[in-house]
Design an enzyme around this catalytic site. Structure first.
Site, short mmCIF file in Angstrom:
data_model
loop_
_atom_site.label_atom_id
_atom_site.label_comp_id
_atom_site.label_asym_id
_atom_site.label_seq_id
_atom_site.Cartn_x
_atom_site.Cartn_y
_atom_site.Cartn_z
N TRP A 11 0.84 -1.22 0.00
CA TRP A 11 0.00 0.00 0.00
C TRP A 11 0.86 1.25 0.00
O TRP A 11 0.37 2.34 -0.28
CB TRP A 11 -1.02 -0.01 1.13
CG TRP A 11 -0.48 0.20 2.51
CD1 TRP A 11 0.38 -0.63 3.17
CD2 TRP A 11 -0.76 1.28 3.42
NE1 TRP A 11 0.65 -0.13 4.43
CE2 TRP A 11 -0.04 1.04 4.62
CE3 TRP A 11 -1.55 2.42 3.35
CZ2 TRP A 11 -0.08 1.89 5.72
CZ3 TRP A 11 -1.60 3.27 4.46
CH2 TRP A 11 -0.86 3.01 5.63
N ASP A 12 2.13 1.10 0.27
CA ASP A 12 3.09 2.21 0.18
C ASP A 12 2.95 2.95 -1.14
O ASP A 12 3.08 4.18 -1.19
CB ASP A 12 4.53 1.68 0.24
CG ASP A 12 4.82 0.82 1.44
OD1 ASP A 12 3.87 0.27 2.02
OD2 ASP A 12 6.00 0.66 1.78
N LYS A 52 3.70 1.89 15.95
CA LYS A 52 4.82 1.74 15.01
C LYS A 52 4.86 2.89 14.00
O LYS A 52 5.91 3.40 13.66
CB LYS A 52 4.65 0.41 14.27
CG LYS A 52 5.79 0.02 13.36
CD LYS A 52 5.42 -1.29 12.64
CE LYS A 52 6.49 -1.74 11.68
NZ LYS A 52 5.99 -2.80 10.79
N GLN A 53 3.72 3.26 13.50
CA GLN A 53 3.64 4.33 12.52
C GLN A 53 2.26 4.95 12.62
O GLN A 53 1.37 4.37 13.23
CB GLN A 53 3.87 3.80 11.11
CG GLN A 53 2.75 2.93 10.59
CD GLN A 53 3.06 2.37 9.21
OE1 GLN A 53 3.65 1.34 9.08
NE2 GLN A 53 2.64 3.08 8.19
N GLU A 63 1.10 -1.70 12.95
CA GLU A 63 1.18 -3.17 12.98
C GLU A 63 1.60 -3.69 14.36
O GLU A 63 1.76 -4.90 14.52
CB GLU A 63 2.15 -3.66 11.90
CG GLU A 63 1.57 -3.45 10.51
CD GLU A 63 2.58 -3.76 9.39
OE1 GLU A 63 3.77 -3.53 9.61
OE2 GLU A 63 2.14 -4.21 8.32
#
Lengths: 768, 768
Positions: A359-360, A602-603, A490
């Site tokens: 998906w990046d 994480k992000q 994640e």
């Protein structure tokens, strides 16, 4: 910061001094690529030290058999692995019969590498004392041609320092290649034919199972002090290798030089029977031009790329080097010319992570390519997903969905899922949202609606159907819920009502419904075709509307924030600032359960939603959510700092924005994650661009208007970038005093700068 | 019910007719074992059809390298695999030069197998027409001796039907053995030495890595019509095999018989240098006794086991066969004499599931062994965990716990964790609770408190510390919560506040604190020793008390039930009755995410807590929870039906209890899960015993008193069982009219029958 050996330089990546422990890191950092192929910065000559050899060809992969401990229904059987391709760079070198090998030399001095990003070449030089005491200077330069995308060219010069020397250059092709990152000790390549003549050599190979055909080829020339030496090489042919040996005798300070032209022709471009002939023709072209002319064309081609994509930062060399490194690597990986290709997370710099598309691409890369290239490039990236729609529908069927619901894979090469952790493969379904969002984003930015009736709407419908089927109605909450997902963070798995997922699910359905209406009105024949094909029923649409109306969003009254997921507030809410540094990075220090029940992110997760749907929320809401979530964020994903940099800039927290910027732009150069050996983080590099253009530049498109809210970190004297907005190129230059706009185009452009309308006319410098 | 070919018989498992598709199932069902070793019902003679060969030696395993797709910190590096051992049963047979192989015979008639559970032997007979037309009758019998636990004995008789025949028997040992269920193509066994004399053969092997040493041995005798034939066999020795060939000539209807004595000596019992000598001595003993005498001793030994463990069911042959099959297999697997051993989930019948010890031992098997054997047997099972305490502490440390907190592994062979799915390994932590519960249960049942001050308390403290550290305080709930667990229902992963886990965690801490107090008062020197060793602080105990006081339990006001976990009520609550049968079993039909977000329960979860802590809840509460959860339960674990049978009986739902009983007792015989080929479900067999004794018999121990509430399914005329209660043997017989009690012991026993006190005196039949 974990390593700090790259020398700051505005246009080059430079390393000085030979350190065997840095060889693998440098092999990644100094990688070269031209969109069609890529090459780690392995040495041409023999090297018996620790090294990670890697040559890669765009679109060539292998279905490595999936290996998991415990099989789950629906797992893919194969994992598409980026495939290490035959070695074309190798040159075995002996000096007075002694093999040149930096790992066995008595002494290596003046070692220097330079990856010149402005001109697109890699150079290396050193002085070495061989085991018997012989001293030589070596200079090499190589590049992967943008002009002839199948060709790599190497110039290799050996100069004896104080003795006469017999130098043997044995350029070779070697197809006995394995992958470092393979599950099984499978052989990937098989030889179809080997052929050669007095000058040229060819090995035609094919990959097992995937049946990609590739011809690896070479031809070389030798020179003494730039004077061509005519020589018929001695040939050595073994099972999987062809080597041609050239022998020259040189006096001290005389230069013995080899030019090697080599590379691949692949059946992406030719019929497989024609690969050798195509290789011959390509070699002829390259050899006729010669190394220096090809290099000149290389410089011109990169100049063209930089002319559109460059970002100039004044007064901060490390920041400048960082952004250029990112822009350079993105362009080395993907040039946008072929809709069969995509942007692998490691590009052509390593094998870790199978597949090429995450998906990046939609979430991070498309904005970069939209703004720095012709709009067809972004459209190619959208079409890539359109071509995979049928496979996304099959993929959803494996998970029990029906009726055309589409779930795009987490990781793919050819549209099939490649990943096999249930919490990711089956549950990190928010990825579907980014694919719809990219369609919307493309239209918003380019103004080109035609993609939606032509192709995009089918994708939007498939994805909307997935969400409509994936929700369930909770009688306890009297709302639709989405249970058992992994959000962008994640570090939480199998959670209920991840706000980001619920939000983008609702948005996907809404946008599909809205697009159906618009296509119905404005593109009647497309509408009929699509409705006939998808069989979308009134009942489905009614249910979709109900889901939109009654989607559940977890919210904390106390904190006045949307909750990352239902259980977030039960966690032990200790901020990262209060977490002992010895515990970080938690993904290397903690077991998975501990990570999962921790509050650490994480992000960007909720904040990812605020990034995509910025105009749905007020600045106060953004600030409240940023202040709630960022303190728990460990940024252990390469995709994390950029979003936070953009948002910190929006909130006028320029120091924080700058810190995040440095982290995203120098993630690999400074090896924050201690893994650069394995390859670079290509897709997150688009985030660096985003940090400057959307973060500091404050660029947005709202209601068809391009707007800016420029800001500048105090470390910079100025910065500038260009964007391609609907076919016109706008250059934006910001310094501490004012902002300048200059338009290359034919029409006036109305923009908003700090909420004020500004008219920029072509070729006039406007200062605001 | 998936297969139905086993012929009902009260004391035997019988198969008639040769069906190649049933070979692998029968190989599991007709397995034999003697606690020290086990053997699938593979044919002695060659068989070129589809087969799953398996011989297993107790405690001999191999560390198969763990294979997972994505490594997580804390995963074990190795997975202890039950190891397929050298073949000792093989007898290659030729008849007039033709190999006997059921897969190549022209015709096979009168094929019959019988596993005689009463006497502990396996027989097989058939008449076969060989490819050239030769007809023979074959009769075999074999057993694994309980008298000489290292010995297996085989009687193999061939009778030509209508022609003279030269029969060659070639009994052999073969150590070229692999595992079906191995991650890597590793070789497990290596030969140390091969030796033989005129009669005996030995192959001494060791396992790689684990270095278990085993000597496989054999000696055979030949007979014609029971008359011994003196013959020196022809020897054939190859790399990994020794075969001795005996040749006899027989007339039609004359019987050619071979007796083969073979088996293993292992370094669990001898120094490795002595294995061959020990094998010689063992062979001498066995051969001297001869097949028939050894068989006689076998019958006597099994008689002794049955005398204590048998359950008689009158009027229902299938139910009778089911319970005896379960009791028989449990005793074949584990006899309780060695605290180094445990009860593997597949016993000696297959390789699936690594390791030998799961929470099944404590939750399901200990009650059976407590009631049907000397109490030392159950104590040995407790000591097994005591010996692993240090490794459980190390295991917890890997997951970030400290200070002596112990987490027992999900699966183990030697105390180390063998499993590697994060949602199980790291999160199915309720297993720790069963280990404390077994200590309590042992004391409750046997009255022997001495185990707690001696060893048990250290385990209780380690486990209590784990829970005290594993909870976290939720400021949102103002309670302690347990986030990110997998409960007994493995169809939910990474859930918050699984009621069962929270409940048993609280109980473990409470029981540890209570035991500390009691040991402090009554066993002062043990107390000092343990406190010095564990360093348990006042602060820890205070925190433990706070956790006990403030543990959170999810509860639904609407349904008046404890919730399986925080999110349970958000699920789409469609009962199993309303689920399309085509969708079952869901673990074969659905992807994992779909299973996880469904309400379907694999095995008792909340109800497992009601089973363990029955006296904490009223019958009304049990009924409410049973009615809420059972309708969502798919019973796709072999451990599910037994608990539900016990509870259905308690609620006087005898038809339902009987249905669950049949399902647990004939799970393998009728192959409900379509996987009996892979081996039997040994540990769940204890659940069958539980269904009758605790379910229909209503046996409980409360406040030191043994109580019964007998009930009888209408399909039965009567049933009876014995239990060893604190050293006295009580026989309970139930029919539709009354219940009889008879005590073998020396003291009167006060029991409760349907809540009324009854005094049973030794050797008097009491009718209630």
């Amino acid at each position: 910061m974990n390593q700090n050996y790259i020398i700051p330089n505005e246009w080059s990546i430079v390393e000085e001094g030979f350190d065997t422990t840095k060889v693998k890191s440098s092999e990644s950092l100094f990688s070269i690529g031209n969109g069609a192929m890529g090459q780690r910065a392995n040495f041409e000559e023999d090297y018996s030290g620790d090294t990670f050899q890697g040559s890669y060809i765009a679109g060539v992969y292998y279905p490595d058999k999936t290996r998991v401990g415990w099989w789950k229904n629906g797992y893919p059987e194969y994992f598409a692995k980026v495939l290490n391709a035959p070695n074309w760079i190798g040159i075995h070198i002996t000096i007075n019969g002694e093999t040149l090998d930096l790992a066995t030399c008595k002494k290596v001095t003046n070692f220097r590498r330079e990856l010149n990003m402005k001109e697109g070449w890699l150079a290396r030089s050193f002085q070495a004392t061989l085991p018997t005491g012989m001293e030589v200077k070596v200079n090499t330069k190589r590049f992967l041609s943008l002009e002839l995308e199948e060709v790599g060219a190497i110039e290799y010069t050996v100069t004896p320092v104080n003795e006469y020397a017999t130098i043997e250059f044995s350029p070779y092709l070697d197809v006995a290649i394995i992958n470092e990152d393979s599950n099984w000790d499978d052989k990937f390549w098989e030889i179809v034919s080997t052929s050669f003549d007095e000058k040229q050599a060819f090995i035609h190979t094919h990959t097992l199972k995937t049946e990609f055909h590739v011809c690896t080829f070479m031809e070389s020339k030798v020179f003494i002090d730039s004077q061509k030496v005519y020589q018929v090489p001695v040939k050595k042919i073994s099972n999987s290798k062809i080597a041609f040996t050239y022998k020259v005798e040189v006096a001290p300070t005389e230069k013995a030089t080899l030019h090697k032209f080599a590379g691949y022709t692949a059946d992406r471009n030719y019929r497989k029977e024609e690969l050798v002939i195509a290789a011959q023709k390509t070699l002829e072209k390259a050899v006729n031009m010669g190394f220096n002319d090809l290099l000149e064309l290389q410089k011109q081609a990169w100049l063209k790329i930089w002319n559109m994509a460059d970002i100039i930062i004044e007064g901060d060399v490390k920041a400048q080097q960082g952004i250029r490194f990112n822009i350079f690597q993105l362009n080395q990986t993907y040039l946008g010319t072929d809709p069969q290709l995509n942007i692998g997370p490691k590009g052509f710099t390593g094998e870790k992570y199978g597949g090429s598309t995450y998906w990046d691409t939609e979430a991070y890369c498309i904005p970069f390519y939209m703004a720095t290239k012709d709009q067809q490039v972004a459209r190619n990236l959208l079409e890539y997903r359109y071509h995979h729609l049928d496979k996304a529908i099959e993929n959803a069927e494996k998970l029990g969905f029906k009726n055309g619901a589409a779930l795009y894979p987490m990781v793919t090469m050819n549209g099939e899922e490649c990943h096999n952790e249930w919490e990711i493969t089956f549950e990190e379904i928010h990825r579907n949202g980014a694919i719809s969002f990219a369609i919307y984003n493309y239209y918003r930015y380019t103004g080109d609606y035609s993609y939606i009736p032509e192709k995009g709407l089918e994708v939007l419908i498939g994805i909307a159907r997935f969400w409509q089927q994936r929700v369930n109605f909770s009688t306890a909450k009297n709302k639709y819920v989405i249970l058992g997902v992994t959000g962008p963070n994640e570090y939480e798995n199998n959670v209920n009502n991840n706000w980001y997922t619920n939000y983008i699910a609702k948005w996907c359905i809404e946008y599909a419904l809205e697009s159906i209406e618009k296509v119905k009105t404005e593109y009647a024949s497309d509408y009929e075709r699509i409705m006939a094909k998808t069989n979308l029923s009134e009942a489905e649409m009614l249910h979709m509307k109900d889901v939109v109306k009654n989607m559940y969003f977890p919210f904390s009254e106390k904190h006045q924030v949307y909750l990352q997921q239902d259980g977030f507030l039960d966690k032990e809410l200790i901020t990262v600032a209060d977490l002992d540094v010895s515990q970080r990075p938690i993904n290397q220090k903690w077991s998975w359960d501990r990570i999962l029940r921790s509050p650490y992110i994480k992000q960007a997760d909720v904040l990812q939603g605020f990034y995509f749907f910025e105009d749905h929320f007020t600045d106060e809401e953004l600030e409240r959510h940023f202040d709630f979530y960022e303190p728990f964020t460990v940024h252990e994903s390469s995709l994390s700092p950029c979003v936070h940099s953009v948002q910190a800039a929006k909130l006028n927290r320029m120091e924080q924005a700058y810190t995040f910027y440095l982290r995203t732009s120098r993630l690999d150069l400074d090896d924050y994650n201690k893994e650069v050996e394995e390859g670079l983080h290509i897709t997150s590099m688009a985030g660096t661009w985003m940090s400057i253009v959307e973060g500091f530049g404050g660029m947005r498109v709202e209601d068809n208007i391009l707007s800016f809210e420029p800001k500048i970190p105090k470390q910079w004297q100025g910065y500038s970038f260009k964007v391609n907005f609907r076919g016109q190129i706008l250059k934006v230059s910001v310094d501490q005093y004012d902002t300048k706009f200059e338009l290359e185009g034919s029409k006036e452009l109305e923009i908003l700068v700090n909420n004020k309308t500004v008219i920029v006319s072509p070729n006039n410098l406007i200062t605001v």
